[in-house]
Motif scaffolding. Structure first.
Motif, PDB file in Angstrom:
ATOM      1  N   LEU A  60       0.772  -1.104   0.001  1.00 52.17           N
ATOM      2  CA  LEU A  60      -0.004   0.073   0.229  1.00 52.17           C
ATOM      3  C   LEU A  60       0.836   1.157  -0.055  1.00 52.17           C
ATOM      4  O   LEU A  60       0.531   2.332  -0.553  1.00 52.17           O
ATOM      5  CB  LEU A  60      -0.934   0.183   1.217  1.00 52.17           C
ATOM      6  CG  LEU A  60      -2.084  -0.885   0.986  1.00 52.17           C
ATOM      7  CD1 LEU A  60      -2.880  -1.252   2.500  1.00 52.17           C
ATOM      8  CD2 LEU A  60      -3.014  -0.311  -0.125  1.00 52.17           C
ATOM      9  N   THR A  61       1.862   1.029   0.720  1.00 52.34           N
ATOM     10  CA  THR A  61       2.951   2.410   0.871  1.00 52.34           C
ATOM     11  C   THR A  61       3.332   2.706  -0.794  1.00 52.34           C
ATOM     12  O   THR A  61       3.590   3.643  -1.183  1.00 52.34           O
ATOM     13  CB  THR A  61       4.104   1.999   1.516  1.00 52.34           C
ATOM     14  OG1 THR A  61       3.661   1.718   2.693  1.00 52.34           O
ATOM     15  CG2 THR A  61       4.769   3.254   1.688  1.00 52.34           C
ATOM     16  N   LYS A  62       3.854   1.488  -1.580  1.00 52.54           N
ATOM     17  CA  LYS A  62       4.271   1.546  -2.838  1.00 52.54           C
ATOM     18  C   LYS A  62       3.265   2.155  -3.656  1.00 52.54           C
ATOM     19  O   LYS A  62       3.322   2.774  -4.574  1.00 52.54           O
ATOM     20  CB  LYS A  62       4.674   0.301  -3.432  1.00 52.54           C
ATOM     21  CG  LYS A  62       6.075  -0.219  -3.071  1.00 52.54           C
ATOM     22  CD  LYS A  62       6.456  -1.351  -3.807  1.00 52.54           C
ATOM     23  CE  LYS A  62       7.365  -2.279  -3.018  1.00 52.54           C
ATOM     24  NZ  LYS A  62       7.520  -3.713  -3.728  1.00 52.54           N
ATOM     25  N   GLY A  63       1.912   1.737  -3.595  1.00 50.68           N
ATOM     26  CA  GLY A  63       0.778   2.317  -4.160  1.00 50.68           C
ATOM     27  C   GLY A  63       0.289   3.731  -3.730  1.00 50.68           C
ATOM     28  O   GLY A  63      -0.832   4.221  -4.424  1.00 50.68           O
ATOM     29  N   GLY A  64       1.066   4.121  -2.761  1.00 50.63           N
ATOM     30  CA  GLY A  64       0.460   5.558  -2.501  1.00 50.63           C
ATOM     31  C   GLY A  64      -0.649   5.678  -1.771  1.00 50.63           C
ATOM     32  O   GLY A  64      -1.093   6.888  -1.611  1.00 50.63           O
ATOM     33  N   LEU A  65      -1.117   4.607  -0.980  1.00 45.31           N
ATOM     34  CA  LEU A  65      -2.285   4.589  -0.393  1.00 45.31           C
ATOM     35  C   LEU A  65      -2.256   4.471   1.186  1.00 45.31           C
ATOM     36  O   LEU A  65      -3.106   4.565   1.696  1.00 45.31           O
ATOM     37  CB  LEU A  65      -3.213   3.594  -1.051  1.00 45.31           C
ATOM     38  CG  LEU A  65      -4.642   3.579  -0.897  1.00 45.31           C
ATOM     39  CD1 LEU A  65      -5.374   4.770  -1.265  1.00 45.31           C
ATOM     40  CD2 LEU A  65      -5.321   2.286  -1.421  1.00 45.31           C
TER      41      LEU A  65
END
Lengths: 282, 433
Positions: free
Chosen positions: A154-159
């Motif tokens: 989720l961090t990589k997805g910016g969420l």
């Protein structure tokens, strides 16, 4: 018309290896497409596309509607064959291994080459956390630490910052832009080597589009990105390389010009590319 | 204070000053406009506050007014008188139904004539069509309400709650005309429960699997299977009974038993549940299937982990409607469960068994008022069960909203329920895929 599945390319004999398991999972991969053609029924929609999608780079596929960009994208992770009546020819290699070679299974390929679709499609019956883990659940592998993987993806997805307190809510409860980022996180959770994006921002508002573009830039070091877009500015903003597809009247789609994004937009060699990137048509 | 704000305040004052009735509206409006445009000078005297414009009273030109009601009432009464004279005085006809039919025809004709005279002919035709359509709708509602009220009227006054749900008909004494507290239908309720439960346990997995085949597998047989399923839903239920009777009971594979009844009910249940589940699966967005495949899921995983969970509430609705469909089936039970007067829940596999529809079927034809009352009470219980199932089905057929709660009812919620009972044209199915 002789196109059949799987394609038999001359190179097959030289590369008999089959990628089993995930020896190089998480490493960005290079995709070489050679002589790719596609048919729907008897209609040829894509003709002899040769394209190299460099490792760790963002490659944008641009061109007017109906020129075969999305079809080409779907051929890269074997989603083209899901459509009834679809046929193809040519070879697509992931780090030298032909994904249409004998013994290659579509499911295995799709785990290495993930895809984000035009319309955000989180699984509505699953929570946000379950959505992220869905790919692993499907391949019956369980990560060492689920919570870490959820946070990482989720961090990589910016969420992550927006949803860290509501991981138990259903995926459908998010806004459109958040849903699309959840889909990106879901694709990244299986540690693909290539991520295909089929107009990922066309259903989103400008702010969400900007967030997705940031995300694309951030993940490019870990995964090769191929993005189809109708938006010239977006292609310029996010991509390192660019391929211009065009289907002239009653002709199948072809790659007219491919190269560095700066070249395609700054000094294209083909007049049609110049016209398209400058908004003269399409 | 700037001129603009002053104006605004004055205008406000004008607006809030009112209350009195004004006749010369137009004049007042002109006055109001001037005060809006020109900022009032402090030196000049203020014009007197103006009463507000009065709103014209609203009219509804197409509304159904008193005159129209009068025409309808007059037509109904004239038709009544006219038909009475013709029916009973001039001719020697008789009979309530004939009288009603003639009255209705007279009513429609007179409505047309009267409207044509008072308004005009096109409006009259319009009105007559409206009258016919509305009376058809009312007739259907009236029939349903009448059936429900009639069963309640026959059942409730004589109901003996204490025995209805605790006793069977074993201790019924033919000579005792008031023995309602000695009998009940618990044997039939238990029998129906067992038969329907097993039918659902057998039928629903088959129905869901068939629906998945029809919707998720793009095979050559899909069209054939869909045609067969559609045709199967038209099988008369008595034929389902004969089928089990001749295949399993006459050949001594089974005796008359609840299990035989369950098998006959499965034949009824399969096509209807299959069709509704197929419909439910079709509305699952194809993007979800693609997303799942693109994550590397095999097709069976996609169906099991994505498609079916997404359609879960619809599948539950389909099952509830399926139960409602078979719980009242009588014909398949006649020569499978056969019916019984006594409680034998243990005899499900090898003994005659009672069922609510069978109690109604056999007892309502008896001479003893006790048994007739009992039959109506069984009908009452059956209707209550079906009502509960329909209410549950309606609740489950509404998808959950973003907050996880079910949204309010919408008119199209009944579509699924309608599909349970109305065949879908095969061509239409083909087009939508």
């Amino acid at each position: 018309m002789t196109a059949t599945l799987p394609s038999t390319s001359l190179d097959d004999a030289e590369h008999p290896q089959v990628f089993t398991g995930t020896p190089s999972a998480g490493e960005p991969g290079q995709v070489d497409a050679h002589d790719v053609c596609a048919w729907f029924g008897d209609r040829l929609v894509l003709e002899t596309v040769d394209l190299v999608m460099e490792k760790s780079k963002v490659t944008a596929l641009i061109g007017p509607s109906g020129c075969g960009k999305s079809t080409f994208l779907r051929i890269i992770n074997r989603m083209h064959e899901v459509v009834p009546g679809a046929q193809l020819a040519g070879s697509v290699k992931l780090d030298g291994v032909d994904i249409y070679g004998p013994g290659q299974r579509a499911m295995e390929t799709r785990r290495h080459i993930g895809m984000v679709f035009q319309k955000p499609n989180p699984f509505p019956a699953m929570t946000i956390a379950e959505n992220v883990l869905a790919g692993l659940k499907f391949s019956r592998t369980s990560p060492a630490n689920k919570d870490d993987l959820i946070e990482e993806s989720l961090t990589k997805g910016g969420l992550w910052n927006e949803v860290k307190d509501r991981l138990g809510e259903l995926g459908g409860a998010l806004s459109g832009g958040q849903q699309q980022r959840l889909c990106i996180a879901r694709s990244l959770a299986v540690k693909p080597r290539v991520l295909l994006m089929d107009e990922p921002c066309s259903a989103l508002d400008p702010t969400s589009t900007l967030r997705i573009e940031q995300t694309i830039k951030e993940i490019a070091s870990e995964v090769t990105v191929v993005i189809v877009t109708h938006n010239m500015q977006q292609a310029q903003r996010v991509s390192d390389y660019c391929a211009f597809f065009l289907a002239e009247e009653n002709q199948p789609g072809r790659v007219i010009e491919a190269g560095r994004t700066t070249t395609i937009f700054g000094s294209p060699t083909d007049q049609r590319t110049f016209d398209y990137v400058n908004g003269q048509f399409g | 204070m700037t001129p603009e704000t002053t104006t605004a305040i004055v205008a406000d004052g004008v607006l809030s000053a009112g209350g009195q009735d004004s006749v010369g509206t137009f004049e007042h409006r002109k006055g109001g406009e001037t005060s809006d445009i020109m900022p009032p000078d402090a030196a000049t005297p203020q014009p007197p506050p103006l009463p507000p414009r009065r709103l014209p009273s609203p009219i509804r030109p197409s509304a159904f007014g008193a005159q129209d009601v009068l025409i309808l009432v007059a037509a109904a009464m004239s038709s009544l008188c006219l038909v009475w004279v013709v029916f009973y005085q001039l001719t020697s006809l008789s009979g309530g139904v004939g009288f009603l039919v003639c009255w209705y025809v007279g009513f429609v004709v007179l409505t047309w004539i009267a409207t044509a005279q008072v308004i005009e002919r096109q409006v009259a035709t319009d009105r007559v069509v409206a009258v016919i359509v509305v009376s058809a709708a009312l007739l259907i509602v009236a029939i349903v309400v009448f059936i429900v009220l009639w069963v309640c009227y026959k059942a409730i006054p004589s109901i003996h709650w204490g025995s209805l749900f605790t006793k069977d008909q074993k201790s019924f004494v033919v000579t005792d005309p008031h023995a309602l507290d000695q009998v009940g239908v618990v044997h039939a309720i238990i029998g129906t429960f067992e038969q329907v439960l097993v039918a659902v346990l057998i039928g629903v997995p088959f129905a869901v699997a068939t629906a998945v085949y029809l919707n998720e597998v793009k095979g050559w047989g899909v069209k054939t299977v869909r045609t067969v399923v559609t045709a199967m839903s038209g099988t008369p239920s008595v034929v389902a009974g004969i089928f089990i009777y001749s295949m399993l009971i006459l050949t001594h594979v089974l005796t008359y038993s609840g299990f035989a009844a369950s098998l006959a009910l499965v034949v009824i249940l399969l096509p209807s549940v299959t069709r509704v589940v197929e419909e439910v699966l079709r509305v699952v967005p194809s993007g979800l299937r693609e997303a799942s495949l693109a994550l590397g899921a095999p097709e069976w995983r996609t169906v099991w982990s994505v498609v079916l969970p997404t359609a879960r509430s619809g599948v539950v609705t389909a099952v509830l409607l399926g139960i409602a469909r078979i719980v009242g089936e009588t014909a398949p039970l006649l020569f499978t469960a056969f019916g019984s007067q006594v409680m034998n829940w243990k005899g499900y596999f090898n003994h005659d068994q009672g069922a609510l529809p069978l109690v109604i079927f056999s007892d309502v034809r008896q001479a003893q008022p006790v048994l007739i009352n009992l039959a109506f009470q069984a009908a009452f219980v059956l209707m209550a069960i079906v009502l509960v199932l329909f209410v549950l089905a309606r609740i489950f057929s509404r998808p959950k909203g973003k907050n996880g709660k079910r949204r309010k009812a919408r008119p199209d919620d009944d579509d699924l329920m309608a599909r349970m009972f109305v065949p879908i044209p095969i061509e239409q199915n083909e087009e939508t895929r």
